[in-house]
Design an enzyme around this catalytic site. Structure first.
Site, PDB file in Angstrom:
ATOM      1  N   LYS A  41     -30.782  89.314  54.617  1.00 47.82           N
ATOM      2  CA  LYS A  41     -30.709  88.675  53.306  1.00 47.82           C
ATOM      3  C   LYS A  41     -31.987  87.874  53.093  1.00 47.82           C
ATOM      4  O   LYS A  41     -32.393  87.084  53.951  1.00 47.82           O
ATOM      5  CB  LYS A  41     -29.480  87.770  53.239  1.00 47.82           C
ATOM      6  CG  LYS A  41     -29.160  87.211  51.867  1.00 47.82           C
ATOM      7  CD  LYS A  41     -27.851  86.438  51.916  1.00 47.82           C
ATOM      8  CE  LYS A  41     -27.423  85.939  50.549  1.00 47.82           C
ATOM      9  NZ  LYS A  41     -26.115  85.239  50.600  1.00 47.82           N
TER      10      LYS A  41
ATOM     11  N   CYS B 146     -25.443  89.799  48.183  1.00 53.95           N
ATOM     12  CA  CYS B 146     -24.958  88.718  47.338  1.00 53.95           C
ATOM     13  C   CYS B 146     -26.061  88.064  46.498  1.00 53.95           C
ATOM     14  O   CYS B 146     -26.515  88.636  45.507  1.00 53.95           O
ATOM     15  CB  CYS B 146     -24.236  87.689  48.210  1.00 53.95           C
ATOM     16  SG  CYS B 146     -23.148  86.569  47.276  1.00 53.95           S
TER      17      CYS B 146
ATOM     18  N   GLU C  12     -19.808  91.016  52.125  1.00 50.68           N
ATOM     19  CA  GLU C  12     -20.607  90.075  52.896  1.00 50.68           C
ATOM     20  C   GLU C  12     -19.688  89.226  53.776  1.00 50.68           C
ATOM     21  O   GLU C  12     -18.606  88.809  53.352  1.00 50.68           O
ATOM     22  CB  GLU C  12     -21.370  89.172  51.930  1.00 50.68           C
ATOM     23  CG  GLU C  12     -22.215  88.094  52.599  1.00 50.68           C
ATOM     24  CD  GLU C  12     -22.852  87.152  51.586  1.00 50.68           C
ATOM     25  OE1 GLU C  12     -23.936  86.643  51.875  1.00 50.68           O
ATOM     26  OE2 GLU C  12     -22.253  86.928  50.500  1.00 50.68           O
TER      27      GLU C  12
END
Length: 518
Positions: free
Chosen positions: A345, A379, A268
């Site tokens: 995300k 993440c 990321e």
């Protein structure tokens, strides 16, 4: 959520391709001459699935031709004209148990794109799909003609190539593709003066002939159900130019391509180091928006690398403005056929929301690749089980988690969550993070990571549920071969069967957001 369509791919040849194939073979075989329209029409009609073209930016840049023969015919002495029916493919035997590959050529202007490798992979897939015993062909040895005086025979020349004492541009490539030289064919193709009419008698045995599968065989060194994953634990450090960044990235992609990886995962925000080029301190808001300016350059770089090195790249994540003007953290997936996919995300961290004003996306979509269906959880997303379950509901068997964490507590939240996703969904999970430091850049100044490739916890899989991992806080690559068939077997007959035993009568994941990005 495809952003761009295929750019380089293999498909079955059709009659409309004949003029382009003639032009291609005229360019490749300037001395021997091209195929005629009648020959190509015969080839395509006698065994259509055996004839393929490589398309790059809507242009035919490669061609391969194959037919079916008996094992006795495939392994006995022959000439090109005899076994191909004079180039028309009339000798195709519908009951044949071997694939005979009698042509493969690539436009010399595009040889840096591993097109030959893709055509060979497509042939292996055809061989496996049709449950044939193997592939045979007569291979050119164009280096023999100019070196003939150094060797007492064509056999001696081929032995020297096999022992890597010398390199032949064709035979060496075919050996790398997993083919075995079982002899030399004399007067195979007299018009091939570079090879002095000789050819290597090459074979590849389909070790999985008893097991039906349809996956692309991307490399000859593993079964059809096995996918090779690479993860990059990436060092954040100051750089002086975008070219320096591209050189570092290309090194990693080249390294994983050398061992024929199917996927490579970057962390990321790993391109954050591009801000060090300007060598000035910026506010958090200005820095993240400046980083978004690199989107076009990054897409051009990674799309080229995915095609050129024949590997599917999960290029970490990067800040990007949505069509509505929202700033999002978007993971980018570059497939080796040139197509590009995006996965925003969903769950920005509190730090992302506060310091960078990152907003969450609203679409989670599985991505179909040539090696199975995958999903990306960036993440913090990996810490929400509903997101992983939604991807696996869509068919994902591998989840890729690019992450960036500052210290060990944050890292362990991602690591333990990845193990949970692997167990509860009986899927593979790959995680890759940043190490090193970037002084002056808030939220990206320090890093902690130990990247890993994680499996379910059962007998068919790795001990401790870890197929591979890295040394903490050191720039490093890790690899693992993941057997997709083992997943399906574990789901149906494992010690526990988490995926099969879900209580659909009691609970489910219901997605209320949009189902696509259209």
């Amino acid at each position: 959520m495809p952003k761009r369509g295929q750019k380089l791919f293999i498909r079955q040849a059709v009659p409309e391709d004949i003029p382009a194939i003639i032009a291609l073979t005229a360019k490749v075989y300037a001395e021997m001459g091209p195929y005629s329209k009648d020959e190509l029409r015969g080839q395509l009609n006698h065994y259509p699935p055996g004839h393929m073209v490589a398309i790059y930016e809507d242009q035919i840049v490669g061609y391969s031709a194959s037919l079916r023969v008996s094992e006795e015919r495939a392994l006995s002495k022959h000439t090109w004209r005899e076994i191909t029916g004079g180039g028309f493919g009339t000798t195709d035997n519908p009951n044949g148990d071997w694939l005979y590959a009698y042509e493969v050529c690539v436009d010399p202007d595009y040889r840096g794109l591993r097109i030959g490798q893709r055509l060979y992979a497509a042939r292996r897939k055809l061989c496996i799909d049709e449950m044939l015993k193997g592939i045979a062909f007569g291979g050119r040895i164009p280096g023999y003609g100019r070196r003939r005086r150094r060797f007492e025979s064509a056999e001696a020349y081929c032995e020297a190539v096999r022992e890597r004492q010398i390199r032949d541009p064709v035979m060496s490539f075919q050996l790398q593709q997993g083919f075995e030289c079982v002899g030399v064919l004399q007067n195979y193709l007299p018009s091939d003066t570079e090879s002095c009419g000789f050819a290597t008698h090459m074979i590849w045995r389909n070790r999985g002939a008893e097991t039906q599968t349809t996956k692309t065989v991307s490399a000859p060194d593993r079964p059809a159900s096995v996918v090779r994953i690479a993860i990059v634990q990436y060092l954040q450090r100051g750089i002086e130019s975008f070219d320096e960044f591209a050189k570092i990235v290309r090194h990693f992609v080249d390294a994983v391509a050398d061992v024929k990886s199917d996927f490579v995962l970057f962390p990321e925000y790993f391109a954050f180091q591009l801000l060090s080029i300007e060598d000035r301190e910026m506010s958090p808001r200005d820095s993240i928006r400046r980083l978004a300016d690199y989107n076009d350059a990054l897409e051009e770089l990674f799309q080229d690398l995915a095609i050129r090195y024949n590997v599917n790249i999960i290029a970490g994540s990067h800040p990007q403005f949505s069509p509505t003007g929202a700033l999002q953290n978007v993971a980018h997936v570059f497939l080796r056929d040139g197509s590009v996919h995006e996965q925003p995300k969903i769950q920005p961290t509190p730090g992302e929301r506060y310091w960078w004003q990152i907003e969450g996306g609203d679409v989670v979509r599985a991505i179909d690749t040539d090696c199975g269906t995958i999903g990306v959880l960036t993440c913090y997303d990996s810490e929400f089980p509903e997101l992983g379950r939604h991807l696996v509901n869509q068919g994902a068997t591998m989840l890729f988690v690019p992450f960036s964490t500052e210290e060990r507590n944050g890292y362990l939240r991602v690591r333990y969550s990845a193990h949970a996703r692997a167990v509860e969904n009986q899927v593979y999970v790959a995680i890759a993070g940043n190490v090193g430091n970037l002084p002056r850049f808030h939220n990206m100044d320090i890093h902690y990571a130990q990247s890993a490739i994680i499996t379910p916890c059962d007998f068919p899989f790795a001990r401790d549920g870890v197929a591979a991992d890295t040394t903490p806080n050191v720039e490093q690559l890790a690899f693992a071969d993941l057997d997709l068939d083992a997943l399906y077997q574990a789901r149906q007959a494992g010690t526990v069967q988490n995926w099969k035993d879900r209580r659909h009568d009691l609970y489910e994941v219901l997605w209320r957001g949009p189902s696509d990005d259209g």
